[in-house]
Design a protein around this motif. Structure first.
Motif, PDB file in Angstrom:
ATOM      1  N   LEU A   1      20.681  11.650 -36.057  1.00 36.00           N
ATOM      2  CA  LEU A   1      19.868  10.552 -36.582  1.00 36.00           C
ATOM      3  C   LEU A   1      20.703   9.292 -36.777  1.00 36.00           C
ATOM      4  O   LEU A   1      20.286   8.187 -36.400  1.00 36.00           O
ATOM      5  CB  LEU A   1      19.229  10.971 -37.903  1.00 36.00           C
TER       6      LEU A   1
ATOM      7  N   GLY B   1      14.510  10.334 -41.939  1.00 32.72           N
ATOM      8  CA  GLY B   1      15.148  11.579 -41.535  1.00 32.72           C
ATOM      9  C   GLY B   1      16.508  11.741 -42.183  1.00 32.72           C
ATOM     10  O   GLY B   1      16.859  12.819 -42.677  1.00 32.72           O
TER      11      GLY B   1
ATOM     12  N   LEU C   1      13.653   7.195 -38.542  1.00 34.22           N
ATOM     13  CA  LEU C   1      15.042   7.647 -38.463  1.00 34.22           C
ATOM     14  C   LEU C   1      15.699   7.579 -39.836  1.00 34.22           C
ATOM     15  O   LEU C   1      16.417   8.501 -40.243  1.00 34.22           O
ATOM     16  CB  LEU C   1      15.823   6.784 -37.461  1.00 34.22           C
TER      17      LEU C   1
END
Length: 229
Positions: A147, A185, A182
């Motif tokens: 990520l 995450g 992202l």
């Protein structure tokens, strides 16, 4: 925690880009990436430790307390978007936070070739402030590493590890649209690292980008409607 008003953001932007600050000073976009990294990463970093980094390592001479207050308030606002109360209220089709990505009005579109670059540079600066903890976490968590690499691709223009993967303009715009997810995450990887398994929002529907039509049905772009908050 309320976001700075447009007038306050303009005041802060003008100061950051003024002759009163060092050349290494972050702009608003880079500052946002920096503050997001601080908000979603290891345990909180004291203001006295991170604030000088906004200016390249040293506070400006005669640093205005009003500007300090604006930066700290913006930091608190960014952090509030990732805090537990915000996560508990999150819907499944809207991200916790839209990164502040500046667009230029220069008469051409060359700026699109570096879209999101400064934001990702600020994010990296936030990582470097707690480098040992980030490196250890990424070494032990392949998903977090992937990520972060996807985010860093915006700064480098290519994947940090798979260097043959170079972003073209379309891919860069798509990566910027993916950026809120992202970031989330990475946030959830840190939460699991700190607290064990945590419940996360599963985004079953299509992700809503800043330039997509607002899902409320208004006909406006998301960034001009529900995403403007």
């Amino acid at each position: 925690m309320n976001q700075l008003s447009n007038e306050e953001l303009d005041l802060l932007d003008n100061y950051l880009m003024s002759d009163a600050t060092p050349e290494e000073t972050m702009d608003l976009e880079m500052l946002d990436g920096f503050l997001v990294a601080l908000a979603i990463g290891p345990d909180s970093t004291p203001v006295e430790q991170w604030l000088p980094e906004v200016f390249g390592g040293h506070l400006p001479d005669n640093f205005d307390s009003a500007i300090r207050d604006l930066i700290v308030r913006q930091s608190d606002y960014v952090a509030s978007n990732f805090a537990a109360p915000a996560r508990e209220k999150q819907s499944d089709d809207e991200p916790l936070y839209f990164p502040l990505i500046l667009q230029e009005d220069t008469g051409d579109d060359k700026w699109k070739d570096t879209l999101g670059q400064y934001w990702a540079g600020g994010f990296r600066a936030g990582l470097m402030l707690r480098e040992d903890e980030w490196v250890e976490a990424m070494d032990e968590d392949e998903e977090m590493s992937d990520l972060v690499c996807d985010i860093m691709t915006l700064e480098l223009g290519r994947h940090p590890e798979r260097t043959s993967e170079v972003l073209n303009r379309r891919e860069r715009e798509e990566r910027v649209d993916e950026l809120p997810w992202l970031v989330e995450g990475v946030l959830h990887r840190w939460l699991e690292r700190k607290f064990g398994h945590v419940e996360t929002v599963v985004h079953d529907g299509p992700k809503v980008g800043r330039n997509d039509p607002c899902p409320c049905g208004s006909g406006k772009k998301y960034k001009k409607c529900c995403g403007a908050d």
